[in-house]
Design a protein around this motif. Structure first.
Motif, PDB file in Angstrom:
ATOM      1  N   LYS A   1      -7.512 -23.397 -13.924  1.00 44.18           N
ATOM      2  CA  LYS A   1      -6.832 -23.798 -12.785  1.00 44.18           C
ATOM      3  C   LYS A   1      -6.986 -22.639 -11.768  1.00 44.18           C
ATOM      4  N   GLU A   2      -6.425 -21.195 -12.219  1.00 42.29           N
ATOM      5  CA  GLU A   2      -6.400 -20.157 -11.257  1.00 42.29           C
ATOM      6  C   GLU A   2      -6.399 -18.909 -12.111  1.00 42.29           C
ATOM      7  N   ALA A   3      -6.645 -17.956 -11.467  1.00 38.91           N
ATOM      8  CA  ALA A   3      -6.772 -16.502 -12.068  1.00 38.91           C
ATOM      9  C   ALA A   3      -5.915 -15.731 -11.255  1.00 38.91           C
ATOM     10  N   ARG A   4      -5.110 -14.551 -11.683  1.00 39.84           N
ATOM     11  CA  ARG A   4      -4.308 -13.805 -10.837  1.00 39.84           C
ATOM     12  C   ARG A   4      -4.702 -12.366 -11.202  1.00 39.84           C
ATOM     13  N   GLY A   5      -4.825 -11.571 -10.151  1.00 37.86           N
ATOM     14  CA  GLY A   5      -5.196 -10.211 -10.440  1.00 37.86           C
ATOM     15  C   GLY A   5      -4.101  -9.379  -9.877  1.00 37.86           C
ATOM     16  N   GLN A   6      -3.809  -8.001 -10.511  1.00 37.27           N
ATOM     17  CA  GLN A   6      -2.838  -7.194  -9.899  1.00 37.27           C
ATOM     18  C   GLN A   6      -3.453  -5.704 -10.111  1.00 37.27           C
ATOM     19  N   TRP A   7      -3.133  -4.892  -9.239  1.00 36.89           N
ATOM     20  CA  TRP A   7      -3.740  -3.653  -9.191  1.00 36.89           C
ATOM     21  C   TRP A   7      -2.180  -2.526  -8.876  1.00 36.89           C
ATOM     22  N   TRP A   8      -2.365  -1.670  -9.740  1.00 34.48           N
ATOM     23  CA  TRP A   8      -1.093  -0.587  -9.494  1.00 34.48           C
ATOM     24  C   TRP A   8      -1.966   0.690  -9.558  1.00 34.48           C
ATOM     25  N   PHE A   9      -1.526   1.595  -8.630  1.00 33.87           N
ATOM     26  CA  PHE A   9      -2.174   2.686  -8.225  1.00 33.87           C
ATOM     27  C   PHE A   9      -0.907   4.104  -8.398  1.00 33.87           C
ATOM     28  N   THR A  10      -1.081   5.059  -9.014  1.00 38.95           N
ATOM     29  CA  THR A  10      -0.165   5.988  -9.360  1.00 38.95           C
ATOM     30  C   THR A  10      -0.783   7.263  -9.256  1.00 38.95           C
ATOM     31  N   ASP A  11      -0.054   8.145  -8.612  1.00 39.07           N
ATOM     32  CA  ASP A  11      -0.360   9.500  -8.496  1.00 39.07           C
ATOM     33  C   ASP A  11      -0.306  10.091  -9.751  1.00 39.07           C
ATOM     34  N   ASP A  12      -1.637  10.915 -10.047  1.00 44.18           N
ATOM     35  CA  ASP A  12      -1.742  11.627 -11.525  1.00 44.18           C
ATOM     36  C   ASP A  12      -2.637  12.811 -11.339  1.00 44.18           C
ATOM     37  N   CYS A  13      -1.985  13.730 -10.499  1.00 38.53           N
ATOM     38  CA  CYS A  13      -2.689  14.807  -9.986  1.00 38.53           C
ATOM     39  C   CYS A  13      -3.609  15.541 -11.265  1.00 38.53           C
ATOM     40  N   PRO A  14      -4.867  15.514 -10.827  1.00 40.99           N
ATOM     41  CA  PRO A  14      -5.357  15.713  -9.556  1.00 40.99           C
ATOM     42  C   PRO A  14      -6.003  14.454  -9.059  1.00 40.99           C
TER      43      PRO A  14
ATOM     44  N   TRP B   1      -5.066  -2.262 -13.699  1.00 37.75           N
ATOM     45  CA  TRP B   1      -5.724  -3.593 -13.401  1.00 37.75           C
ATOM     46  C   TRP B   1      -5.517  -4.809 -14.424  1.00 37.75           C
ATOM     47  N   LEU B   2      -4.495  -5.553 -14.090  1.00 41.71           N
ATOM     48  CA  LEU B   2      -4.266  -6.815 -14.596  1.00 41.71           C
ATOM     49  C   LEU B   2      -4.668  -8.218 -14.361  1.00 41.71           C
ATOM     50  N   TYR B   3      -5.196  -8.815 -15.339  1.00 48.72           N
ATOM     51  CA  TYR B   3      -6.184 -10.293 -14.848  1.00 48.72           C
ATOM     52  C   TYR B   3      -5.475 -11.278 -15.823  1.00 48.72           C
ATOM     53  N   GLU B   4      -4.863 -12.257 -15.151  1.00 49.61           N
ATOM     54  CA  GLU B   4      -4.558 -13.518 -15.919  1.00 49.61           C
ATOM     55  C   GLU B   4      -5.144 -14.752 -15.550  1.00 49.61           C
ATOM     56  N   PHE B   5      -5.466 -15.662 -16.372  1.00 50.56           N
ATOM     57  CA  PHE B   5      -5.939 -16.689 -16.128  1.00 50.56           C
ATOM     58  C   PHE B   5      -5.229 -17.995 -16.843  1.00 50.56           C
ATOM     59  N   GLU B   6      -5.237 -18.975 -15.813  1.00 48.76           N
ATOM     60  CA  GLU B   6      -4.427 -20.367 -16.103  1.00 48.76           C
ATOM     61  C   GLU B   6      -5.369 -21.326 -16.375  1.00 48.76           C
TER      62      GLU B   6
ATOM     63  N   ALA C   1       0.710  -1.093  -0.203  1.00 46.74           N
ATOM     64  CA  ALA C   1      -0.311   0.046  -0.025  1.00 46.74           C
ATOM     65  C   ALA C   1       0.638   1.243  -0.124  1.00 46.74           C
ATOM     66  N   PRO C   2       0.515   2.330  -0.834  1.00 43.00           N
ATOM     67  CA  PRO C   2      -0.653   2.360  -1.515  1.00 43.00           C
ATOM     68  C   PRO C   2      -0.593   2.070  -2.972  1.00 43.00           C
ATOM     69  N   ASP C   3       0.531   1.470  -3.292  1.00 44.30           N
ATOM     70  CA  ASP C   3       0.703   1.164  -4.824  1.00 44.30           C
ATOM     71  C   ASP C   3       0.492   0.180  -5.410  1.00 44.30           C
ATOM     72  N   HIS C   4       0.445  -1.084  -4.639  1.00 47.47           N
ATOM     73  CA  HIS C   4       0.248  -2.293  -5.400  1.00 47.47           C
ATOM     74  C   HIS C   4      -0.433  -3.457  -4.641  1.00 47.47           C
ATOM     75  N   PHE C   5      -1.170  -4.020  -5.299  1.00 39.96           N
ATOM     76  CA  PHE C   5      -2.178  -5.226  -4.477  1.00 39.96           C
ATOM     77  C   PHE C   5      -2.229  -6.230  -5.632  1.00 39.96           C
ATOM     78  N   ALA C   6      -1.905  -7.607  -5.177  1.00 37.71           N
ATOM     79  CA  ALA C   6      -2.012  -8.867  -6.061  1.00 37.71           C
ATOM     80  C   ALA C   6      -2.924  -9.715  -5.192  1.00 37.71           C
ATOM     81  N   TYR C   7      -3.578 -10.652  -6.055  1.00 32.24           N
ATOM     82  CA  TYR C   7      -4.322 -11.873  -5.460  1.00 32.24           C
ATOM     83  C   TYR C   7      -4.384 -12.931  -6.438  1.00 32.24           C
ATOM     84  N   MET C   8      -4.943 -14.082  -5.818  1.00 32.40           N
ATOM     85  CA  MET C   8      -5.114 -15.257  -6.651  1.00 32.40           C
ATOM     86  C   MET C   8      -6.414 -15.757  -6.529  1.00 32.40           C
TER      87      MET C   8
END
Length: 134
Positions: A68-81, A87-92, A47-54
């Protein structure tokens, strides 16, 4: 409740959360709108930049045979204002044939679901910001 649409079940509720949702290794059961469940596990949290889950252990009979599984990743970047979100999602797939069958569904239908979900998330975040300013 999150209604997924585009042929994918949405999230109805969660249960069995084993720890804080910002700690890798914590997991929970997600109960979907079609009556099935999946296991969701935190794989990274910076936090607060990245979060990933399966997501795994699909009980939906069709998804269980294909994914079989799926994986998700979130990235958050300041982009004023505001904040830029990726959000990336992959399936196996469970096999080469399953992957072949999944590919068009993921590229077309799941992408539409993700775009719609991001729009709902954006609207909710903006509404919460407005309420917090008042």
């Amino acid at each position: 409740m999150l209604r997924a649409g585009y042929g994918f079940p949405g999230t109805e509720w969660t249960s069995g959360t084993t720890g804080p949702w910002d700690v890798p290794g914590s997991y929970r059961t997600i109960h979907l709108t079609d009556g099935s469940t999946v296991r969701e596990e935190v794989t990274a949290a910076d936090a607060p930049d990245h979060f990933a889950y399966m997501v795994s252990n699909f009980t939906n009979p069709i998804l269980r045979r294909l994914v079989k599984e799926a994986r998700g990743q979130w990235w958050f970047t300041d982009d004023c204002p505001g904040t830029k979100v990726k959000w990336l999602y992959e399936f196996e797939g469970t096999s080469a044939l399953a992957t072949l069958l999944l590919t068009p569904a993921i590229k077309i239908l799941y992408r539409r679901y993700m775009v719609a979900a991001m729009q709902r998330i954006k609207e909710r975040a903006e509404n919460e910001l407005l309420w917090s300013v008042r």
